[in-house]
Design a protein around this motif. Structure first.
Motif, PDB file in Angstrom:
ATOM      1  N   ASP A  96       0.825  -1.200   0.000  1.00 26.57           N
ATOM      2  CA  ASP A  96       0.000   0.000   0.000  1.00 26.57           C
ATOM      3  C   ASP A  96       0.864   1.257   0.000  1.00 26.57           C
ATOM      4  O   ASP A  96       1.928   1.308   0.628  1.00 26.57           O
ATOM      5  N   VAL A  97       0.388   2.282  -0.686  1.00 29.29           N
ATOM      6  CA  VAL A  97       1.159   3.508  -0.861  1.00 29.29           C
ATOM      7  C   VAL A  97       1.383   4.238   0.455  1.00 29.29           C
ATOM      8  O   VAL A  97       2.368   4.982   0.599  1.00 29.29           O
ATOM      9  N   ASP A  98       0.519   4.024   1.452  1.00 23.93           N
ATOM     10  CA  ASP A  98       0.699   4.715   2.734  1.00 23.93           C
ATOM     11  C   ASP A  98       1.743   4.050   3.624  1.00 23.93           C
ATOM     12  O   ASP A  98       2.028   4.536   4.724  1.00 23.93           O
ATOM     13  N   LEU A  99       2.327   2.938   3.147  1.00 24.54           N
ATOM     14  CA  LEU A  99       3.360   2.212   3.895  1.00 24.54           C
ATOM     15  C   LEU A  99       2.899   1.864   5.307  1.00 24.54           C
ATOM     16  O   LEU A  99       3.652   1.995   6.281  1.00 24.54           O
ATOM     17  N   ALA A 100       1.656   1.420   5.414  1.00 27.27           N
ATOM     18  CA  ALA A 100       1.147   0.976   6.711  1.00 27.27           C
ATOM     19  C   ALA A 100       2.006  -0.150   7.267  1.00 27.27           C
ATOM     20  O   ALA A 100       2.245  -0.233   8.474  1.00 27.27           O
ATOM     21  N   THR A 101       2.480  -1.021   6.391  1.00 28.37           N
ATOM     22  CA  THR A 101       3.411  -2.080   6.786  1.00 28.37           C
ATOM     23  C   THR A 101       4.828  -1.546   6.716  1.00 28.37           C
ATOM     24  O   THR A 101       5.239  -0.971   5.708  1.00 28.37           O
ATOM     25  N   ASP A 102       5.583  -1.729   7.783  1.00 26.18           N
ATOM     26  CA  ASP A 102       6.958  -1.240   7.841  1.00 26.18           C
ATOM     27  C   ASP A 102       7.800  -1.894   6.747  1.00 26.18           C
ATOM     28  O   ASP A 102       7.822  -3.126   6.620  1.00 26.18           O
ATOM     29  N   LEU A 103       8.490  -1.078   5.961  1.00 30.49           N
ATOM     30  CA  LEU A 103       9.269  -1.606   4.830  1.00 30.49           C
ATOM     31  C   LEU A 103      10.490  -2.416   5.262  1.00 30.49           C
ATOM     32  O   LEU A 103      11.143  -3.036   4.418  1.00 30.49           O
ATOM     33  N   SER A 104      10.792  -2.437   6.537  1.00 25.56           N
ATOM     34  CA  SER A 104      11.893  -3.284   7.006  1.00 25.56           C
ATOM     35  C   SER A 104      11.603  -4.761   6.747  1.00 25.56           C
ATOM     36  O   SER A 104      12.518  -5.585   6.686  1.00 25.56           O
ATOM     37  N   HIS A 105      10.318  -5.092   6.564  1.00 23.60           N
ATOM     38  CA  HIS A 105       9.935  -6.488   6.306  1.00 23.60           C
ATOM     39  C   HIS A 105      10.087  -6.877   4.840  1.00 23.60           C
ATOM     40  O   HIS A 105       9.868  -8.040   4.488  1.00 23.60           O
ATOM     41  N   LEU A 106      10.461  -5.931   3.996  1.00 21.00           N
ATOM     42  CA  LEU A 106      10.581  -6.225   2.565  1.00 21.00           C
ATOM     43  C   LEU A 106      11.657  -7.270   2.298  1.00 21.00           C
ATOM     44  O   LEU A 106      11.523  -8.099   1.394  1.00 21.00           O
ATOM     45  N   THR A 107      12.714  -7.251   3.086  1.00 24.12           N
ATOM     46  CA  THR A 107      13.784  -8.247   2.941  1.00 24.12           C
ATOM     47  C   THR A 107      13.241  -9.655   3.148  1.00 24.12           C
ATOM     48  O   THR A 107      13.526 -10.570   2.364  1.00 24.12           O
ATOM     49  N   ASP A 108      12.443  -9.833   4.200  1.00 20.73           N
ATOM     50  CA  ASP A 108      11.862 -11.158   4.471  1.00 20.73           C
ATOM     51  C   ASP A 108      10.865 -11.556   3.389  1.00 20.73           C
ATOM     52  O   ASP A 108      10.797 -12.722   2.990  1.00 20.73           O
ATOM     53  N   LEU A 109      10.084 -10.582   2.914  1.00 17.72           N
ATOM     54  CA  LEU A 109       9.052 -10.868   1.921  1.00 17.72           C
ATOM     55  C   LEU A 109       9.683 -11.363   0.616  1.00 17.72           C
ATOM     56  O   LEU A 109       9.315 -12.415   0.094  1.00 17.72           O
ATOM     57  N   LEU A 110      10.638 -10.612   0.103  1.00 20.08           N
ATOM     58  CA  LEU A 110      11.291 -10.995  -1.151  1.00 20.08           C
ATOM     59  C   LEU A 110      12.186 -12.215  -0.963  1.00 20.08           C
ATOM     60  O   LEU A 110      12.285 -13.072  -1.851  1.00 20.08           O
ATOM     61  N   GLY A 111      12.808 -12.310   0.209  1.00 14.82           N
ATOM     62  CA  GLY A 111      13.669 -13.460   0.486  1.00 14.82           C
ATOM     63  C   GLY A 111      12.903 -14.763   0.509  1.00 14.82           C
ATOM     64  O   GLY A 111      13.433 -15.814   0.121  1.00 14.82           O
ATOM     65  N   ALA A 112      11.644 -14.722   0.950  1.00 15.54           N
ATOM     66  CA  ALA A 112      10.833 -15.941   0.963  1.00 15.54           C
ATOM     67  C   ALA A 112      10.609 -16.463  -0.455  1.00 15.54           C
ATOM     68  O   ALA A 112      10.642 -17.676  -0.693  1.00 15.54           O
ATOM     69  N   ILE A 113      10.390 -15.559  -1.386  1.00 14.34           N
ATOM     70  CA  ILE A 113      10.195 -15.985  -2.786  1.00 14.34           C
ATOM     71  C   ILE A 113      11.512 -16.518  -3.364  1.00 14.34           C
ATOM     72  O   ILE A 113      11.523 -17.566  -4.028  1.00 14.34           O
ATOM     73  N   SER A 114      12.587 -15.836  -3.096  1.00 11.16           N
ATOM     74  CA  SER A 114      13.888 -16.330  -3.552  1.00 11.16           C
ATOM     75  C   SER A 114      14.207 -17.685  -2.943  1.00 11.16           C
ATOM     76  O   SER A 114      14.908 -18.505  -3.539  1.00 11.16           O
ATOM     77  N   GLY A 115      13.680 -17.934  -1.743  1.00  5.68           N
ATOM     78  CA  GLY A 115      13.945 -19.190  -1.050  1.00  5.68           C
ATOM     79  C   GLY A 115      13.047 -20.342  -1.452  1.00  5.68           C
ATOM     80  O   GLY A 115      13.159 -21.438  -0.884  1.00  5.68           O
ATOM     81  N   GLY A 116      12.131 -20.106  -2.398  1.00  3.68           N
ATOM     82  CA  GLY A 116      11.349 -21.217  -2.926  1.00  3.68           C
ATOM     83  C   GLY A 116       9.851 -21.148  -2.726  1.00  3.68           C
ATOM     84  O   GLY A 116       9.119 -22.012  -3.228  1.00  3.68           O
ATOM     85  N   TYR A 117       9.361 -20.139  -2.004  1.00  4.58           N
ATOM     86  CA  TYR A 117       7.909 -20.009  -1.841  1.00  4.58           C
ATOM     87  C   TYR A 117       7.279 -19.382  -3.089  1.00  4.58           C
ATOM     88  O   TYR A 117       7.918 -18.569  -3.774  1.00  4.58           O
ATOM     89  N   ASP A 118       6.042 -19.756  -3.362  1.00  5.53           N
ATOM     90  CA  ASP A 118       5.299 -19.150  -4.468  1.00  5.53           C
ATOM     91  C   ASP A 118       4.711 -17.805  -4.066  1.00  5.53           C
ATOM     92  O   ASP A 118       4.621 -16.889  -4.885  1.00  5.53           O
ATOM     93  N   ILE A 119       4.301 -17.705  -2.797  1.00  2.00           N
ATOM     94  CA  ILE A 119       3.674 -16.491  -2.290  1.00  2.00           C
ATOM     95  C   ILE A 119       4.194 -16.210  -0.887  1.00  2.00           C
ATOM     96  O   ILE A 119       4.355 -17.123  -0.078  1.00  2.00           O
ATOM     97  N   ALA A 120       4.455 -14.937  -0.608  1.00  2.00           N
ATOM     98  CA  ALA A 120       4.762 -14.492   0.749  1.00  2.00           C
ATOM     99  C   ALA A 120       3.811 -13.348   1.072  1.00  2.00           C
ATOM    100  O   ALA A 120       3.618 -12.451   0.253  1.00  2.00           O
ATOM    101  N   THR A 121       3.199 -13.393   2.239  1.00  2.00           N
ATOM    102  CA  THR A 121       2.209 -12.379   2.580  1.00  2.00           C
ATOM    103  C   THR A 121       2.384 -11.906   4.010  1.00  2.00           C
ATOM    104  O   THR A 121       2.602 -12.714   4.923  1.00  2.00           O
ATOM    105  N   GLY A 122       2.323 -10.599   4.197  1.00  2.00           N
ATOM    106  CA  GLY A 122       2.385 -10.052   5.535  1.00  2.00           C
ATOM    107  C   GLY A 122       1.127 -10.400   6.312  1.00  2.00           C
ATOM    108  O   GLY A 122       0.042 -10.497   5.740  1.00  2.00           O
ATOM    109  N   SER A 123       1.286 -10.605   7.605  1.00  2.00           N
ATOM    110  CA  SER A 123       0.134 -10.915   8.445  1.00  2.00           C
ATOM    111  C   SER A 123       0.136 -10.038   9.688  1.00  2.00           C
ATOM    112  O   SER A 123       1.117  -9.995  10.430  1.00  2.00           O
TER     113      SER A 123
END
Length: 237
Positions: A96-123
């Motif tokens: 979301d454009v308002d960055l409600a989710t802290d962007l520090s989690h972007l590393t984990d989000l993208l890393g999950a896909i690089s690590g073999g997951y099809d989807i990574a989602t913040g909860s």
């Protein structure tokens, strides 16, 4: 270590010019450190508050930024589907454009896909997550997700957090069956992904409610109907 796969970042925008001005420079700085190759698509949906002009300014100033404008508002989900059609990245990510989710989690989000997951989602509903939002919105969120669990048999805790990443190939495989064009798009993607056995990782996040929200009461009723529609499509039709 930087993400080696090309990444497409999508920022859906509708009449949120102030947040757009703040967000794009932050995302550019983070992605320079995080990925070797990336693009940022501003999926701007018929804004009337100056967002169109600001998005165009960023697209002209930065080679990595693409402005995807539509003259008619067709919905957030539709804007994301449109962005997938032009995305060059092997990883497709949006938030979301308002960055409600802290962007520090972007590393984990993208890393999950690089690590073999099809989807990574913040909860926002995992025990490790830290959220700040109104009591009313908390109740609505938990009530909605409970309905999705009970009716659609989903094992995901939070379907509507606007902080997700996909293996682009996997997302394109899902899109032909996706009906919703607005807020329910997120839920439909996650439910259908589970039904075909895709690997999904939930990531705990720090999330702060913004000053306003574009989710209206009418949207909530529509999403309730959408839950029943998706159940019918999966189990009956």
């Amino acid at each position: 270590m930087k993400i080696q796969s090309p990444v497409t970042i999508v920022i859906p925008v509708y009449n949120d010019v102030s947040a757009l001005r703040r967000t794009v420079p932050k995302v550019l700085a983070i992605m320079d450190d995080l990925a070797t190759s990336y693009e940022i698509i501003i999926a701007e949906d018929a804004s009337t508050d100056g967002s169109t002009e600001v998005a165009e300014e960023y697209a002209k100033a930065y080679d990595a930024v693409i402005h995807l404008h539509r003259n008619q508002r067709l919905g957030r989900g539709s804007a994301l589907t449109h962005a997938v059609s032009i995305a060059k990245g092997e990883i497709f990510c949006y938030f979301d454009v308002d960055l409600a989710t802290d962007l520090s989690h972007l590393t984990d989000l993208l890393g999950a896909i690089s690590g073999g997951y099809d989807i990574a989602t913040g909860s926002r509903l995992l025990s490790e997550s830290k959220i700040i939002r109104s009591y009313g919105r908390e109740i609505k969120s938990r009530g909605y997700n409970t309905l999705v669990h009970c009716i659609l048999r989903s094992s995901i805790s939070d379907h509507q957090c606007g902080f997700k990443a996909f293996r682009t190939h996997s997302l394109k495989m899902l899109l032909p069956d996706i009906v919703d064009t607005h807020w329910f798009w997120d839920t439909e993607i996650l439910v259908r992904a589970q039904w075909i056995g895709l690997k999904i990782k939930e990531i705990p996040v720090v999330w702060t409610e913004g000053k306003g929200t574009t989710v209206r009461s009418g949207d909530i009723w529509k999403m309730g109907k959408a839950i029943l529609r998706l159940w019918w499509q999966i189990h009956v039709s």
